[in-house]
Structures are given as C-alpha cells and as structure tokens.
Design a protein around this motif. Structure first.
Motif, PDB file in Angstrom:
ATOM      1  N   LEU A  54       0.827  -1.211   0.000  1.00 18.19           N
ATOM      2  CA  LEU A  54       0.000   0.000   0.000  1.00 18.19           C
ATOM      3  C   LEU A  54       0.862   1.263   0.000  1.00 18.19           C
ATOM      4  N   LEU A  55       1.990   1.225   0.715  1.00 14.02           N
ATOM      5  CA  LEU A  55       2.902   2.372   0.731  1.00 14.02           C
ATOM      6  C   LEU A  55       3.536   2.581  -0.639  1.00 14.02           C
ATOM      7  N   ILE A  56       3.895   1.482  -1.291  1.00 16.69           N
ATOM      8  CA  ILE A  56       4.470   1.597  -2.644  1.00 16.69           C
ATOM      9  C   ILE A  56       3.470   2.223  -3.601  1.00 16.69           C
ATOM     10  N   ASN A  57       2.187   1.851  -3.448  1.00 13.70           N
ATOM     11  CA  ASN A  57       1.134   2.366  -4.333  1.00 13.70           C
ATOM     12  C   ASN A  57       0.547   3.694  -3.865  1.00 13.70           C
ATOM     13  N   GLU A  58       1.120   4.262  -2.782  1.00 11.69           N
ATOM     14  CA  GLU A  58       0.691   5.559  -2.249  1.00 11.69           C
ATOM     15  C   GLU A  58      -0.792   5.553  -1.847  1.00 11.69           C
ATOM     16  N   ARG A  59      -1.255   4.445  -1.307  1.00 11.38           N
ATOM     17  CA  ARG A  59      -2.647   4.333  -0.843  1.00 11.38           C
ATOM     18  C   ARG A  59      -2.637   4.445   0.686  1.00 11.38           C
ATOM     19  N   TYR A  60      -2.423   5.687   1.161  1.00 15.87           N
ATOM     20  CA  TYR A  60      -2.147   5.909   2.581  1.00 15.87           C
ATOM     21  C   TYR A  60      -3.397   5.793   3.442  1.00 15.87           C
ATOM     22  N   SER A  61      -4.546   6.155   2.898  1.00 14.95           N
ATOM     23  CA  SER A  61      -5.775   6.028   3.699  1.00 14.95           C
ATOM     24  C   SER A  61      -6.053   4.557   4.013  1.00 14.95           C
ATOM     25  N   GLU A  62      -5.756   3.675   3.070  1.00 11.96           N
ATOM     26  CA  GLU A  62      -5.942   2.236   3.313  1.00 11.96           C
ATOM     27  C   GLU A  62      -4.938   1.731   4.337  1.00 11.96           C
ATOM     28  N   CYS A  63      -3.723   2.347   4.345  1.00 17.01           N
ATOM     29  CA  CYS A  63      -2.748   1.990   5.383  1.00 17.01           C
ATOM     30  C   CYS A  63      -3.311   2.299   6.771  1.00 17.01           C
ATOM     31  N   LEU A  64      -3.916   3.480   6.904  1.00 16.93           N
ATOM     32  CA  LEU A  64      -4.504   3.844   8.195  1.00 16.93           C
ATOM     33  C   LEU A  64      -5.615   2.883   8.587  1.00 16.93           C
ATOM     34  N   ASP A  65      -6.385   2.402   7.605  1.00 21.35           N
ATOM     35  CA  ASP A  65      -7.438   1.410   7.896  1.00 21.35           C
ATOM     36  C   ASP A  65      -6.833   0.113   8.427  1.00 21.35           C
TER      37      ASP A  65
END
Length: 594
Positions: free
Chosen positions: A68-79
């Motif tokens: 998720l960090l590689i794909n810059e999907r930070y909101s999903e990281c927080l989830d």
C-alpha cells in the motif's frame, strides 16, 4: 494462469484451513511482487484479510502495508493500522482530498517493523509535527545493529519528502554502527549533510564514501561542487583529475570532470577533455587533408589506413589510435547522447571550429558507425557555421547524389556555391546534368547559369516556362533576367527602353498573380524593380504599400517573413540620396530601430 487459478482457489478454501489459505495468498502476492505487479499482489492479500481477519499473521499485515505504501494508498494503510494493529486516529480531510493526521494512539509493545511502516506513512502524509517523537522513541528503544535496514527505509522516505534534519538523526547511529557503516549509507549521510547546509561535514562524508567504495563515481561531481562552494577550485579539480601515466582512462570520471569544467566555465580544459573522451574511438584530426579523408564513404578501417599513410608522408609519427585502456565506459547510446550535447554546446557558444572538429572526428568513430548519416549532416552544418565552404561543398555534393529529389539539399547547394570561391560546382553540374531529376533539370541549370552570368540560356528557359505556365514564378524570374540585362553597360537607349517596358510588364504580371497570396512580397519586389530602373516615385509608392500590409494571415513565421524592415531600408536610401535626411531618419526610426 497458475497465479489466477491459485487466487481463485484461495477464495474457495474453507476458513478452517486458514494456514493453507494464508500461505496460498502469500505465495501469489510474492510472485506478483517479484513482477512489480503491485495492484494484483494487493488483491491477493485482501482475500485472507476479508475472509479470516482474526487469523491473519503479522507477515500478511507487513506485506500488505508495504504494498500500500508503494502504491501511495495511505488512507488504506490507516485502515489496516486501525483494524489489525490497534491504532486509533483523529483524521481530517482537506478540500484537495488530502488526509491530515491530527493525533494518534499507538498500542504498547508494537513490533518495530510495524512502527517503522507507521512512521513512513506519516512522512508520506507530511504529518511532520508527529514524526519527531516517534523517531526519538525508535532511537531510544530499538538497536540499530538489529533493525538498521528498517532505519534505512525511514531515511529513504524522509529524504524523498525533504526532511533531511530528521533523516540525519537516524543516519548518525547507522554510520557509527558495525553492520551498517557502508558506502551507500555514508552516501545518504553526505547528501543529507549537504542539504542541511553543513558543507564541511558533507565533504568528509563524501571522502569516506570514496575510501569505502572507490568505484562510486557519482560521488565525485557533488563532492567537487561542494569544494567549489568553499572556494576550493584546485581541490575540486583534483578530485576529478586522472593520472594517464598508468595507461588507464576512467571514462566515467572523465565525464564527471567535464560536468565540473562546464560548471566553472573552464572552457579550454573542457574542450581538451572532450577531445580526450572522443580520442578513445576517434582519430584526433591534425590538418585539412585529413578532413577530406574522413568525408569519404570508405569503411573505418580504410580511413585509418589512409590517415596513417598521410601522417607517414608528412613525417608525423603521432598515433592514429589511442594507446591507453578505457575502463567503465558508457553504452554507445549514452555516449552518443553526450556527444550530441557537446556539439550543441559548441554551436550555442559560437565555438564553430570545435563544432567542426568534433563533428569530423565523429565521422571516423568506431563506436558510432550506425549514426554516420546523422553525423555527416551535422558535419555539413558545422562547415556552414565555420564558413568552411570547401569541405561543405564536398558534403552537400554527396548528399545531392544520394538524395537528388530533396529540395533542401539543392537549396544548401546553391547557398554553398554562392559563398565559395572555387568553380568545382560547374564541372559537377556539367557531369551530373543527365542524372538530375527530369522535371527540375532545366531549372537547376538555369539557376546555375543565372549565378555565373550566362543570361542567354536563362532567358530562353524562363521564356518557355512563362509561355507554358504563365506562373508568377516564371514571370518573376524572367523579369529578373531582363532586369540584369537592362543593367549592363553595352545596351543602347532604344534596347534599354524596350527592356524596361518588358521588365515592367513581367513584374506587374507577377504581382497580379502573387499578390493574391503574398501581397507584401509583391509590393516589395515591385518597389525593388522600379528602384533599379530609377523610377523613384513609383519605388517610393510601392515601398510605402509594404508598410500597410500585415503578415498575420501567415501561419508559419509571420515575423520572419515580414519585409517591412527591408522596404524601410531601401526607402531611406532613396530619401538620403535625394537630400531629404529628415525623412530618411524618420523611416529608420519608425520601422527599423528596436
């Protein structure tokens, strides 16, 4: 298809077999990760996260966060942190849909790898106010010798997001450690110090990198630039200097040295370095006779043999080929890109002698044979810029033989023959007449005869063309020939009167047709015609009409094709010769002075 089948299977494995489900999903995700197909890897890991959220392992969570960090999907990281790691957040969203983390609660005894990924997520979200305490906690609680690779991940993120001060906090223990005091880590440390405006420490760090990894060429240029900022020009040049007495040339270092010389405007040494760079696979040409040899269509080996014979005849015992050994050479494509940049720089700086020298050296290059045609054309332009019409004629003649239908080649041929002093082109045209394109043969020969003053043939040719086509071009060219004949001294008054009438008729005929498409050009040429005939009031009338016409309707280069300045210059001559200096000055001030 195997991966597709396994992913489908993971969707149907009974939840009781959670270990098998997790292993299958991880296997698919790892394979996609190797292929850098991160989106599909995330899809594979979502299967256990959705189907068996209570049984997922830390490995699954770690890999999912990394993807998720590689794909810059930070909101999903927080989830993920909230659902599976026990975090809680106070989050707000801006009008630009960017996420701001205002505060967080982190669970106690959190695994260090998850903590590091959380720091990276905050760095990417630019929550800089929350980073400092976390990094300080990591430094106090976690041993750098054990988790130094995780330190490096955070450092990479901090440097990318321009937080060098925080990155230094992690780099200091890394460079002092036993396991991670490596060249790559020292390089990051040096870059951070330079960004933080700590040049002395950065220079020391760069020298440490050079000591640990002498092959780290990319260090040399930034190190030299730091030394330059400290007014240590001599030391900067020494960093990139090479001792050729060892009979070895480090090409990568030489290229970095050229960058530095260009940066400090040391052009004499820059051109010497360029010559050294090219001498690895090109002959350093010494005299004009050698230029003629490299223009031939012979092979590189045949050119070398001829050049060697030429130097032996002149009792010059300099080597044709370089005797030193080159190491760390760029690829042919990379070096050709550098070569073209050098030629462009020489042209932009007006160093036309160097432009021609390096272009001609490229014609005997062992590395650039597949680019010969392009270099051959560049060599021609270098001759034009350097006003070397002798060798320029040789090149354009060969291009015409190869591309007889190309109008641009014929235009360049005409310009070269007009500028050169010799008459080689006359013999060439006589020999080549039968091979000229049939539809252009008469026009090319007539153009040549017009340039050398053979007006009889021109008159006959353009007369036939005018009767046949009634075109503006044929009328204009016939008018030009008649005007040339009118200007000759041996003409008597009666013939001059007839020629003046004929010339006027032809130019008016030309302007009637051409004026529909290019009125400004038609008025200007009418003004020139009357000017040469000595009818000044009509010349003045048409020159003034040029000022009233705009070229706005032209799509390409309206300013370049504008003739107002030329008309103003001619008109000012008319006024000045008649003693009207005020009018002459006013015309110049209004239409020419910038």
């Amino acid at each position: 298809m195997i991966l597709v089948c396994k992913q489908t299977m993971a969707n149907h494995i009974p939840k009781k077999q959670h270990e098998f489900l997790i292993n299958t999903s991880m296997e698919v995700a790892k394979e996609h990760f190797k292929q850098k197909n991160y989106a599909r890897a995330i899809e594979a890991l979502r299967i256990p996260l959705k189907r068996i959220p209570k049984q997922v392992t830390k490995d699954v969570i770690n890999m999912m966060l990394e993807l998720l960090l590689i794909n810059e999907r930070y909101s999903e990281c927080l989830d993920i942190f909230t659902q599976f790691c026990g975090f809680s957040f106070d989050v707000s969203v801006t009008e630009e849909q960017s996420i701001i983390v205002n505060s967080y609660i982190i669970p106690e005894k959190l695994q260090v790898d998850l903590k590091m990924k959380f720091i990276i997520c905050l760095v990417r979200l630019r929550s800089c106010n929350l980073i400092t305490n976390l990094i300080d906690g990591v430094l106090l609680e976690d041993d750098v010798e054990v988790v130094g690779d995780l330190y490096l991940d955070v450092v990479e993120a901090l440097m990318q997001m321009c937080y060098p001060q925080e990155a230094i906090k992690l780099l200091v223990p890394l460079v002092k450690s036993k396991n991670y005091s490596l060249a790559g880590v020292w390089l990051k440390y040096a870059e951070c110090l330079a960004t933080c405006q700590m040049p002395d420490q950065a220079v020391e760090a760069y020298f440490t990198v050079m000591a640990l990894a002498p092959s780290h060429v990319e260090v040399l240029y930034p190190l030299a630039m730091l030394l330059l900022q400290q007014n240590k020009k001599k030391e900067a040049l020494e960093v990139l200097s090479q001792d050729l007495s060892s009979n070895k040339l480090d090409v990568a270092v030489l290229i970095e040295q050229m960058k530095l010389l260009k940066q400090i405007n040391d052009w004499d040494n820059y051109w010497k370095s360029v010559e050294l760079l090219l001498s690895r696979h090109c002959v350093v040409l010494k005299n004009p006779e050698e230029l003629k040899i490299v223009l031939t269509q012979a092979t590189i080996r045949e050119k070398m043999v001829k050049l060697r014979k030429m130097r032996n005849f002149r009792s010059e015992h300099t080597e044709i080929e370089a005797s030193f050994v080159s190491i760390r050479e760029p690829t042919i494509e990379e070096e050709y890109r550098i070569y073209k940049e050098i030629l462009q720089l020489a042209k932009d700086r007006g160093e036309y002698s160097f432009l021609q020298k390096f272009a001609f050296m490229g014609l005997c290059s062992k590395r650039f044979p597949k680019y010969f045609d392009e270099i051959f054309l560049i060599a021609f332009y270098s001759c034009v810029f350097n006003k070397d019409y002798y060798h320029g004629y040789t090149i354009i003649r060969d291009l015409i033989i190869k591309y007889p239908e190309n109008n641009l080649c014929w235009n360049w041929f005409t310009l070269i023959t007009q500028a050169s002093d010799d008459i080689r082109h006359s013999r060439f045209l006589e020999r080549y007449q039968d091979k000229l394109p049939a539809e252009h043969r008469g026009l090319i020969v007539a153009n040549y005869d017009l340039s050398v003053g053979n007006y009889v043939f021109c008159l006959n040719y353009f007369m036939k063309e005018f009767k046949k086509t009634k075109s503006a071009f044929s009328a204009f060219m016939l008018g030009v020939v008649m005007l040339q004949l009118y200007s000759q001294r041996f003409m008597n008054r009666t013939k001059k009167k007839v020629m003046a009438e004929t010339t006027t008729y032809l130019f008016l005929n030309y302007s009637k047709i051409r004026g529909l498409h290019a009125p400004q050009e038609a008025y200007y040429n009418l003004g020139r015609m009357y000017h040469q005939l000595g009818i000044m009031y009509l010349a003045e009338y048409y020159y003034k009409k040029v000022f009233k016409v705009n070229n706005d309707f032209l799509e390409d280069y309206p300013e370049v094709l504008c003739l107002k300045r030329e008309a103003a210059y001619n008109l000012h001559h008319i006024y000045r010769n008649n003693g009207n200096l005020v009018a002459a000055r006013n015309v110049l001030m209004e239409h020419i002075v910038v």
